[in-house]
Motif scaffolding. Structure first.
Motif, short mmCIF file in Angstrom:
data_model
loop_
_atom_site.label_atom_id
_atom_site.label_comp_id
_atom_site.label_asym_id
_atom_site.label_seq_id
_atom_site.Cartn_x
_atom_site.Cartn_y
_atom_site.Cartn_z
N GLU A 1 0.82 -1.21 0.00
CA GLU A 1 0.00 0.00 0.00
C GLU A 1 0.86 1.27 0.00
OE1 GLU A 1 -0.75 0.00 4.85
OE2 GLU A 1 -2.38 -0.40 3.47
N LEU A 2 2.14 1.15 0.37
CA LEU A 2 3.01 2.33 0.35
C LEU A 2 3.71 2.50 -0.99
CD1 LEU A 2 4.55 2.03 3.91
CD2 LEU A 2 2.49 3.23 3.18
N ASP A 3 3.50 1.56 -1.91
CA ASP A 3 4.06 1.67 -3.25
C ASP A 3 2.96 2.11 -4.20
OD1 ASP A 3 6.00 1.46 -5.27
OD2 ASP A 3 5.30 -0.54 -5.81
N CYS A 4 2.47 3.32 -4.00
CA CYS A 4 1.29 3.83 -4.72
C CYS A 4 1.44 3.73 -6.23
CB CYS A 4 1.02 5.28 -4.33
SG CYS A 4 0.91 5.56 -2.56
N MET A 5 2.66 3.99 -6.72
CA MET A 5 2.85 4.08 -8.16
C MET A 5 2.70 2.73 -8.88
SD MET A 5 3.19 7.26 -8.67
CE MET A 5 2.12 7.48 -7.24
N SER A 6 2.77 1.64 -8.13
CA SER A 6 2.59 0.33 -8.76
C SER A 6 1.20 0.21 -9.37
CB SER A 6 2.80 -0.80 -7.73
OG SER A 6 4.15 -0.90 -7.37
N CYS A 7 0.23 0.86 -8.77
CA CYS A 7 -1.14 0.82 -9.29
C CYS A 7 -1.55 2.14 -9.94
CB CYS A 7 -2.12 0.48 -8.18
SG CYS A 7 -1.87 -1.13 -7.42
N HIS A 8 -1.18 3.24 -9.31
CA HIS A 8 -1.66 4.54 -9.76
C HIS A 8 -0.72 5.22 -10.76
CE1 HIS A 8 -5.00 4.60 -6.92
NE2 HIS A 8 -4.17 4.12 -6.01
N THR A 9 0.35 4.58 -11.15
CA THR A 9 1.36 5.14 -12.06
C THR A 9 1.71 6.57 -11.63
OG1 THR A 9 -0.32 5.77 -13.70
CG2 THR A 9 0.66 3.59 -13.92
N ASP A 10 1.42 7.57 -12.47
CA ASP A 10 1.79 8.95 -12.11
C ASP A 10 0.72 9.67 -11.30
OD1 ASP A 10 -0.16 9.42 -13.96
OD2 ASP A 10 1.10 10.53 -15.36
N GLY A 11 -0.36 8.96 -10.99
CA GLY A 11 -1.42 9.57 -10.19
C GLY A 11 -2.48 10.28 -11.00
N PHE A 12 -2.22 10.51 -12.29
CA PHE A 12 -3.18 11.23 -13.13
C PHE A 12 -3.59 10.40 -14.35
CE2 PHE A 12 -0.71 14.43 -10.90
CZ PHE A 12 -1.71 15.23 -10.37
N ALA A 13 -3.16 9.14 -14.40
CA ALA A 13 -3.48 8.29 -15.55
C ALA A 13 -4.95 7.91 -15.52
CB ALA A 13 -2.60 7.05 -15.54
N GLY A 14 -5.48 7.57 -16.68
CA GLY A 14 -6.88 7.20 -16.79
C GLY A 14 -7.13 5.73 -16.48
N GLU A 15 -8.35 5.27 -16.80
CA GLU A 15 -8.75 3.92 -16.43
C GLU A 15 -7.96 2.86 -17.19
OE1 GLU A 15 -12.63 3.41 -19.37
OE2 GLU A 15 -12.94 3.87 -17.26
N GLU A 16 -7.51 3.17 -18.40
CA GLU A 16 -6.73 2.18 -19.15
C GLU A 16 -5.39 1.92 -18.48
OE1 GLU A 16 -7.52 0.24 -21.68
OE2 GLU A 16 -9.56 1.03 -21.55
N MET B 1 -4.79 2.23 -15.26
CA MET B 1 -5.08 1.47 -14.05
C MET B 1 -5.33 0.01 -14.38
SD MET B 1 -5.50 1.62 -10.74
CE MET B 1 -5.99 3.24 -10.18
N GLN B 2 -6.05 -0.24 -15.47
CA GLN B 2 -6.30 -1.61 -15.90
C GLN B 2 -4.99 -2.33 -16.22
OE1 GLN B 2 -8.95 -3.35 -15.87
NE2 GLN B 2 -8.46 -5.12 -17.15
N GLN B 3 -4.09 -1.63 -16.89
CA GLN B 3 -2.80 -2.23 -17.23
C GLN B 3 -1.99 -2.52 -15.97
OE1 GLN B 3 -1.88 -3.29 -20.31
NE2 GLN B 3 -0.25 -4.25 -19.11
N SER B 4 -2.12 -1.68 -14.96
CA SER B 4 -1.43 -1.94 -13.69
C SER B 4 -1.87 -3.26 -13.09
CB SER B 4 -1.69 -0.80 -12.71
OG SER B 4 -1.11 0.41 -13.16
N CYS B 5 -3.17 -3.52 -13.15
CA CYS B 5 -3.69 -4.80 -12.65
C CYS B 5 -3.11 -5.97 -13.44
CB CYS B 5 -5.21 -4.83 -12.72
SG CYS B 5 -6.06 -3.56 -11.76
N LEU B 6 -3.09 -5.82 -14.76
CA LEU B 6 -2.63 -6.90 -15.62
C LEU B 6 -1.13 -7.13 -15.51
CD1 LEU B 6 -4.76 -6.20 -18.82
CD2 LEU B 6 -5.20 -7.86 -17.00
N ASN B 7 -0.38 -6.10 -15.14
CA ASN B 7 1.06 -6.27 -14.99
C ASN B 7 1.38 -7.39 -14.01
OD1 ASN B 7 1.67 -4.24 -16.79
ND2 ASN B 7 1.94 -2.67 -15.22
N ALA C 1 -17.74 -4.74 -16.67
CA ALA C 1 -16.87 -5.90 -16.41
C ALA C 1 -15.57 -5.85 -17.20
CB ALA C 1 -17.63 -7.19 -16.75
N ARG C 2 -15.35 -4.79 -17.95
CA ARG C 2 -14.07 -4.66 -18.67
C ARG C 2 -12.95 -4.23 -17.74
NH1 ARG C 2 -16.02 -0.21 -22.80
NH2 ARG C 2 -16.70 0.55 -20.75
#
Length: 449
Positions: free
Chosen positions: A48-63, A65-71, A103-104
């Motif tokens: 939870e302290l590695d925010c960028m692993s999911c939120h990238t730069d903090g301003f990225a869109g839903e795509e 965020m989706q790619q972060s999950c798939l990584n 569900a996408r």
């Protein structure tokens, strides 16, 4: 000379600067804990302290965020034969369904930082979300009439991402199996046997053949000489490069990975080694350290401490897999299920036959075939949630109907399968009824011809 007097807004300005400085420091230098909007789910609380692993730069869109999950999870979904892949919902015919449930996107179900609506499986949707797409199931299958949609995901029924072991053909093939199979056994690990066949003339290294001193004791050299490493002629210098004696958790994992790459890959996919994954931000481990039992959300032994890496379970020199299979687990875990293991039939079998008996590790670190070898999957979460993912392990020894009934019995799980399941699972009653109806339909068709 007129003295300077602070006005009310000056105090506000100073307070704003102080708060801003603290926030900036926490964001850039410290652990970013001020910016966590709510508790994370059981799957992600370690990072939870590695925010960028999911939120990238903090301003990225839903795509993004989706790619972060798939990584992290794309490979797992592919191996699981995902029942609801994203491409299914890119079909224009399914567009109306997305108005209620998109569900996408992974985050439609797996929403972090909202503990008040997060359920046991780490999803944040209502238990009856299957209704949105399958409201007519009772008309399609009369056997499902009267079932509530909140029961869809009960153990032994439907898994949103992978129904491969619950498909009708699978259930039909496994119907009628006995509780305990006649040839019940777990697959044996084969890596060492294959190495011995490929190197028939190699002799195990002896204590006096240790090629580094490193202030080692006779006890350490003897333990090493009795290990699989010495049997495979792996000497001290192959691990202690440049005479290095002390290793960080990250260095331990990387050093072991020089020979055990698949084990490192699966270990860093699970909760034990997640923080050591190369998929996370560079420097995360240096900032917050590897995972420790003290940081777990489930009960742990009071004296369980230290960071989790390969040598937490496998002694660095003896590499005792027998010890790692049970003692290492119970040295940390103190939940009811773990504490009940020693009183279970599984433990009695393992104690008499450690090589193929059911230990903590043989169930939670399943043995799988990889490139013609049977190796251990070191991701202890791989088959844990939902718990019917444990079924392939159970089927080594038990029939499918017995196994599904056991996995659906929460009290029995707490007791670590000390007894037989209290009730049968309704899944096989449904499949037997369907088999009978199919047979009757064929008979009717034959008569009409």
């Amino acid at each position: 000379m007129k003295s300077y007097q602070f006005k009310f807004w000056h105090y506000g300005l100073l307070l704003t600067l102080a708060v801003g400085s603290l926030a900036a420091y926490n964001l850039e230098v410290a652990d970013k804990s001020l910016f966590i909007t709510g508790e994370t789910s059981h799957g992600h609380h370690q990072i939870e302290l590695d925010c960028m692993s999911c939120h990238t730069d903090g301003f990225a869109g839903e795509e993004a965020m989706q790619q972060s999950c798939l990584n992290c999870h794309a490979e797992e979904l592919e191996l699981a034969d995902d029942s609801h892949p994203r491409k299914k919902f890119l079909d224009p015919r399914n567009a109306p369904l997305l108005e209620t449930l998109d569900a996408r996107q992974c985050v439609s179900c797996h929403t972090e930082h909202k503990p008040e609506i997060t359920r046991e499986m780490g999803v944040s949707l209502a238990g009856d979300f299957c209704f949105h797409c399958h409201s007519d199931i009772a008309q399609e299958r009369s056997s499902h009439r009267g079932f509530g949609f909140e029961t869809c995901a009960s153990a032994g029924c439907h898994n949103y991402h992978d129904n491969s072991t619950l498909y009708e053909d699978f259930l039909t093939d496994h119907e009628g199996q006995p509780d305990l199979l006649e040839n019940a056994h777990l697959p044996a690990r084969t890596a060492m046997q294959m190495w011995l066949r490929e190197h028939p003339h190699k002799k195990p290294l002896q204590p006096e053949q240790a090629d580094l001193d490193l202030n080692s004791t006779l006890e350490i050299r003897t333990a090493w000489a009795q290990s699989a490493h010495a049997r495979a002629t792996v000497n001290c210098s192959q691990c202690h490069i440049d005479n290095q004696q002390q290793f960080s958790s990250l260095e331990v994992v990387e050093q072991c990975a020089s020979c055990h790459s698949e084990q490192k890959k699966s270990f860093t996919q699970g909760k034990h080694g997640m923080r050591l994954s190369s998929k996370l931000s560079h420097g995360l481990v240096e900032r917050i350290g590897a995972m420790s039992p003290l940081q777990a959300r489930i009960p742990m032994q009071a004296d369980a401490s230290g960071e989790l890496n390969c040598t937490s379970c496998h002694d660095a020199h003896s590499v005792n897999v027998h010890y790692a299979a049970v003692e290492s687990c119970l040295g940390c875990h103190s939940d009811e299920h773990s504490l009940a293991y020693r009183d279970s039939p599984h433990f009695n079998i393992w104690e008499n036959n450690p090589k193929s008996g059911p230990s903590c590790a043989s169930c939670h670190l399943p043995r799988e075939t990889h490139v013609k070898q049977i190796v251990v999957n070191h991701n202890q979460n791989h088959n844990l949630r939902p718990n019917e993912k444990m079924l392939p392990v159970c089927l080594n020894c038990h029939g499918a109907e017995f196994s599904l009934a056991a996995l659906a019995d929460k009290k029995l799980i707490t007791q670590n399968f000390k007894h037989k399941p209290a009730e049968k699972h309704q899944t096989f009653d449904l499949i037997r009824d369907r088999i009978a109806r199919k047979s009757n339909n064929k008979k009717q068709q034959t008569k009409s011809q």
